[in-house]
Enzyme design. Structure first.
Site, PDB file in Angstrom:
ATOM      1  N   ASP A  34       0.835  -1.206   0.000  1.00  0.00           N
ATOM      2  CA  ASP A  34       0.000   0.000   0.000  1.00  0.00           C
ATOM      3  C   ASP A  34       0.869   1.256   0.000  1.00  0.00           C
ATOM      4  O   ASP A  34       1.957   1.269   0.576  1.00  0.00           O
ATOM      5  CB  ASP A  34      -0.896  -0.015   1.246  1.00  0.00           C
ATOM      6  CG  ASP A  34      -2.046   0.965   1.143  1.00  0.00           C
ATOM      7  OD1 ASP A  34      -2.319   1.453   0.028  1.00  0.00           O
ATOM      8  OD2 ASP A  34      -2.664   1.245   2.179  1.00  0.00           O
ATOM      9  N   ASN A  82     -10.562  -3.062  -6.493  1.00  0.00           N
ATOM     10  CA  ASN A  82      -9.764  -2.079  -7.236  1.00  0.00           C
ATOM     11  C   ASN A  82     -10.346  -1.739  -8.600  1.00  0.00           C
ATOM     12  O   ASN A  82      -9.941  -0.749  -9.222  1.00  0.00           O
ATOM     13  CB  ASN A  82      -8.325  -2.566  -7.412  1.00  0.00           C
ATOM     14  CG  ASN A  82      -7.501  -2.531  -6.140  1.00  0.00           C
ATOM     15  OD1 ASN A  82      -6.545  -3.287  -5.973  1.00  0.00           O
ATOM     16  ND2 ASN A  82      -7.873  -1.655  -5.192  1.00  0.00           N
TER      17      ASN A  82
END
Length: 265
Positions: A34, A82
């Site tokens: 991330d 996503n």
């Protein structure tokens, strides 16, 4: 204190160091990579630049993990959620595996690393799917670390699909409901091919976020969690070593007790 200070749920005792020879190397490390977008934003660069640099970090960390003796490294590369990102970003992310494998497969073969995938590969664009499948075939002879990418992966969907699979086997008369146990359920999950290595020993999340984001919720039930402020593009082999050091200092009891715990209580 440097930006990458530990934000672990359970920090190692202060002033405790571990020599490399004393490290307990996790068999399976899972990483939520991330911070690519924030890395780029801080540098006034497009998000794509962060993803590109993050791809280079994958190469470095895969090699470092293999050198440490890790048996499985699972990387959360693209989640089922996503797809909600802007089309341009999604398209760029779908191109990254094509670029990554075209550049890195020779190094993977050289380092005896084998590629595997979890997630819905059929839901990926054809070029991405082809690059992934080619990498799996090209590295299939590797007997060292398994580099396991989670692509188009969602942990809750995985559990639902495993449940459907077992329910169908019951409906077909192949098993009875009483036959279903932890081992049978694990065999219905996408990580079944990893066998006894399916459950991560250590799960790392970069960028300071303190959640698992639907990543391997069943398999990670007893994983040691390690959170760091370091953004993924800045994550180094030393940061990986720091996480493994923290893991070494953890007392893993899996719900039970040990002599050390009882003597200190």
């Amino acid at each position: 204190m440097k930006e990458g200070a530990i934000l672990a749920l359970f920090k190692p005792k202060p002033n405790v160091s571990v020599a490399n020879a004393q490290l307990k190397i996790p068999d399976h490390i899972a990483i939520i990579m991330d911070g690519n977008g924030r890395w780029a934003k801080r540098r006034l660069m497009p998000r794509a630049a962060g993803h590109k640099t993050g791809m280079n970090t994958v190469k470095k960390i895969a090699t470092a993990a293999s050198d440490l003796g890790v048996k499985v490294l699972t990387l959360y590369a693209f989640s089922t959620e996503n797809w909600s990102r802007p089309n341009d970003e999604v398209n760029f992310l779908m191109q990254l595996p094509v670029d990554f494998f075209s550049e890195f497969v020779p190094d993977l073969i050289k380092n005896n690393i084998r590629v595997q995938i979890i997630g819905n590969i059929d839901g990926l664009p054809q070029s991405t799917r082809k690059a992934v499948q080619n990498a799996i075939v090209q590295t299939a002879q590797g007997s060292g670390m398994i580099l396991n990418f989670a692509l188009n992966y969602g942990g809750q969907i995985e559990i639902v699909e495993a449940t459907k699979k077992l329910a169908q086997q019951v409906a077909d008369g192949k098993i009875s409901p009483d036959d279903i146990n932890g081992d049978l359920f694990s065999q219905a999950l996408q990580t079944a091919s990893l066998g006894e290595l399916a459950a991560p020993d250590l799960m790392i999340r970069t960028s300071g976020e303190l959640r698992l984001s639907n990543f391997m919720p069943y398999q990670a039930a007893y994983a040691e969690l390690y959170f760091t402020n370091v953004l993924w593009p800045d994550f180094t082999a030393d940061d990986l070593l720091q996480a493994v050091t923290a893991f070494t200092l953890r007392d893993r009891r899996f719900g039970g007790l040990n002599d050390k715990y009882e003597s200190e209580s």
